[in-house]
Design an enzyme around this catalytic site. Structure first.
Site, PDB file in Angstrom:
ATOM      1  CB  SER A 138      -0.868   0.010   1.268  1.00 10.21           C
ATOM      2  OG  SER A 138      -1.504   1.260   1.438  1.00 10.21           O
ATOM      3  CE1 TYR A 151      -4.345  -1.858   4.892  1.00 11.04           C
ATOM      4  CE2 TYR A 151      -3.432   0.303   4.384  1.00 11.04           C
ATOM      5  CZ  TYR A 151      -3.963  -0.907   3.961  1.00 11.04           C
ATOM      6  OH  TYR A 151      -4.107  -1.166   2.614  1.00 11.04           O
ATOM      7  CE  LYS A 155      -1.724  -3.573   3.329  1.00 14.40           C
ATOM      8  NZ  LYS A 155      -1.824  -4.691   2.371  1.00 14.40           N
TER       9      LYS A 155
HETATM   10  N1  NAD Z   1      -8.747  -0.282  -1.116  1.00 14.94           N
HETATM   11  C1  NAD Z   1      -7.703   0.509  -0.937  1.00 14.94           C
HETATM   12  O1  NAD Z   1      -7.849   1.729  -0.844  1.00 14.94           O
HETATM   13  C2  NAD Z   1      -6.323  -0.082  -0.871  1.00 14.94           C
HETATM   14  C3  NAD Z   1      -5.227   0.807  -0.940  1.00 14.94           C
HETATM   15  C4  NAD Z   1      -3.945   0.288  -0.865  1.00 14.94           C
HETATM   16  C5  NAD Z   1      -3.742  -1.071  -0.734  1.00 14.94           C
HETATM   17  N2  NAD Z   1      -4.829  -1.914  -0.644  1.00 14.94           N
HETATM   18  C6  NAD Z   1      -4.561  -3.335  -0.470  1.00 14.94           C
HETATM   19  O2  NAD Z   1      -5.113  -4.040  -1.571  1.00 14.94           O
HETATM   20  C7  NAD Z   1      -5.370  -5.400  -1.179  1.00 14.94           C
HETATM   21  C8  NAD Z   1      -6.778  -5.771  -1.598  1.00 14.94           C
HETATM   22  O3  NAD Z   1      -7.695  -4.969  -0.860  1.00 14.94           O
HETATM   23  P1  NAD Z   1      -9.090  -4.461  -1.443  1.00 14.94           P
HETATM   24  O4  NAD Z   1      -9.053  -2.988  -1.461  1.00 14.94           O
HETATM   25  O5  NAD Z   1      -9.429  -5.203  -2.669  1.00 14.94           O
HETATM   26  O6  NAD Z   1     -10.050  -4.848  -0.216  1.00 14.94           O
HETATM   27  P2  NAD Z   1     -11.201  -5.946  -0.065  1.00 14.94           P
HETATM   28  O7  NAD Z   1     -11.545  -5.931   1.368  1.00 14.94           O
HETATM   29  O8  NAD Z   1     -12.255  -5.685  -1.076  1.00 14.94           O
HETATM   30  O9  NAD Z   1     -10.453  -7.316  -0.470  1.00 14.94           O
HETATM   31  C9  NAD Z   1      -9.576  -7.972   0.383  1.00 14.94           C
HETATM   32  C10 NAD Z   1      -9.822  -9.449   0.222  1.00 14.94           C
HETATM   33  O10 NAD Z   1      -8.872 -10.156   1.051  1.00 14.94           O
HETATM   34  C11 NAD Z   1      -9.557 -11.251   1.621  1.00 14.94           C
HETATM   35  N3  NAD Z   1      -8.914 -11.735   2.832  1.00 14.94           N
HETATM   36  C12 NAD Z   1      -8.827 -11.112   4.037  1.00 14.94           C
HETATM   37  N4  NAD Z   1      -8.242 -11.917   4.931  1.00 14.94           N
HETATM   38  C13 NAD Z   1      -7.945 -13.076   4.289  1.00 14.94           C
HETATM   39  C14 NAD Z   1      -7.330 -14.279   4.687  1.00 14.94           C
HETATM   40  N5  NAD Z   1      -6.922 -14.481   5.949  1.00 14.94           N
HETATM   41  N6  NAD Z   1      -7.172 -15.255   3.759  1.00 14.94           N
HETATM   42  C15 NAD Z   1      -7.593 -15.072   2.489  1.00 14.94           C
HETATM   43  N7  NAD Z   1      -8.194 -13.959   2.059  1.00 14.94           N
HETATM   44  C16 NAD Z   1      -8.363 -12.960   2.950  1.00 14.94           C
HETATM   45  C17 NAD Z   1     -10.946 -10.695   1.917  1.00 14.94           C
HETATM   46  O11 NAD Z   1     -11.895 -11.739   2.162  1.00 14.94           O
HETATM   47  C18 NAD Z   1     -11.224  -9.862   0.680  1.00 14.94           C
HETATM   48  O12 NAD Z   1     -11.880 -10.614  -0.314  1.00 14.94           O
HETATM   49  C19 NAD Z   1      -5.140  -5.441   0.332  1.00 14.94           C
HETATM   50  O13 NAD Z   1      -3.858  -5.977   0.606  1.00 14.94           O
HETATM   51  C20 NAD Z   1      -5.198  -3.974   0.722  1.00 14.94           C
HETATM   52  O14 NAD Z   1      -4.507  -3.716   1.929  1.00 14.94           O
HETATM   53  C21 NAD Z   1      -6.102  -1.441  -0.725  1.00 14.94           C
END
Ligand code: NAD
Length: 256
Positions: A138, A151, A155
């Protein structure tokens, strides 16, 4: 790495960025995309195979690699994307004040899942002369997410692990990309413009997935779908003291 014709695994693929990565990889001709998530709803993801797997459990990640490779051939790209955002507290009462459960979950999903992926895949990649990790960290791993120490800290650790993985195994033919977006419109932060992550706008998961696979195809370590992040990271490195002061000032506008 050209993703066409490759066998690929995507974690956190029931929704959000993981689901968009599955779609993007299939559009670019990956031979087999295995979608995995802890959620049963991963069975709705339009992938070539679907697997329920808790990425915090090393044995489940190993079993996933065995199953995919036995049925669909050697994995060339492992997208370690699952993540959690918890412990967000916009009262700013105490940076360390998230519950022990929130800290543990953040460590296990945001950091140890990448370690579990490496432990499953590094021996396989070495045996086949190379392979690729796309690890979703992130922008909070380069900068910070105002209001969530769990977080931000995990990260940073995810990025630190990706760096170490890339350095340790460069001579084994293993390549690593670290995906570091700012705000993305997924279930994690929604489309709330008042979220501290959303200061520079919120982009779609599809745009993040395109940038991510462009970065993999160019074999770039750091993938920044939001160009501002590069500028902020340079400003932080150039003057850390000023950056801390500026972030503290910015935090005041989010206090509830
Ligand atoms: N959305 C944002 O603004 C953003 C920004 C920067 C980074 N990210 C990162 O992107 C990645 C995806 O996030 P997203 O935004 O799609 O969120 P999201 O919550 O839509 O998706 C995350 C997915 O990870 C799965 N997950 C959580 N714990 C798990 C586990 N123990 N085993 C298997 N699966 C698991 C969840 O069930 C979910 O489907 C994450 O690593 C998040 O930190 C997101």
């Amino acid at each position: 790495m050209d993703v066409s014709g490759k066998t690929v695994v995507v974690t956190g693929a029931a929704r959000g960025i993981g689901l968009a990565l599955v779609n993007e990889l299939r559009a670019r001709g990956a031979a087999h995309v295995a979608a995995t998530d802890i959620l049963e709803s991963v069975h709705d993801t339009p992938a070539d195979s679907r697997h329920v797997c808790d990425v915090t459990d090393a044995a489940q990640v190993e079993a996933l690699a065995v199953e995919v490779e036995d049925k669909h051939g050697p994995i060339s790209l492992f997208c370690s994307n699952a993540g959690v955002l918890n412990g967000l507290d916009l009262s700013f009462e105490n940076a360390g004040g998230a519950s022990a459960e929130d800290w543990a979950l953040s460590w296990n999903v945001n950091v140890m899942a990448h370690v579990n992926a490496a432990n499953a895949m590094v021996p396989r990649y070495k045996a086949q002369g190379g392979g690729y990790f796309l690890n979703t960290a992130s922008a909070a791993g380069l900068l910070t997410l105002i209001g969530s120490a769990p977080y931000s800290v995990t990260k940073h650790a995810a990025l630190g692990f990706a760096e170490n993985l890339a350095i340790t195994h460069r001579d084994d033919g293993i390549r690593v990309s670290a995906l570091c977006p700012q705000a993305v419109n997924t279930a994690m932060i929604g489309d709330d413009p008042n979220n501290p992550a959303a200061m520079d706008g919120i982009i779609s998961a599809e745009d993040v997935a395109k940038a991510a696979i462009d970065g993999v195809e160019a074999e770039r370590f750091l993938i920044l779908p939001h160009p501002n992040v590069d500028e902020y990271f340079r400003a932080k490195a150039a003057n850390y003291e000023r950056w801390i002061g500026g972030m503290a000032k910015m935090q005041r506008q989010f206090k509830v």
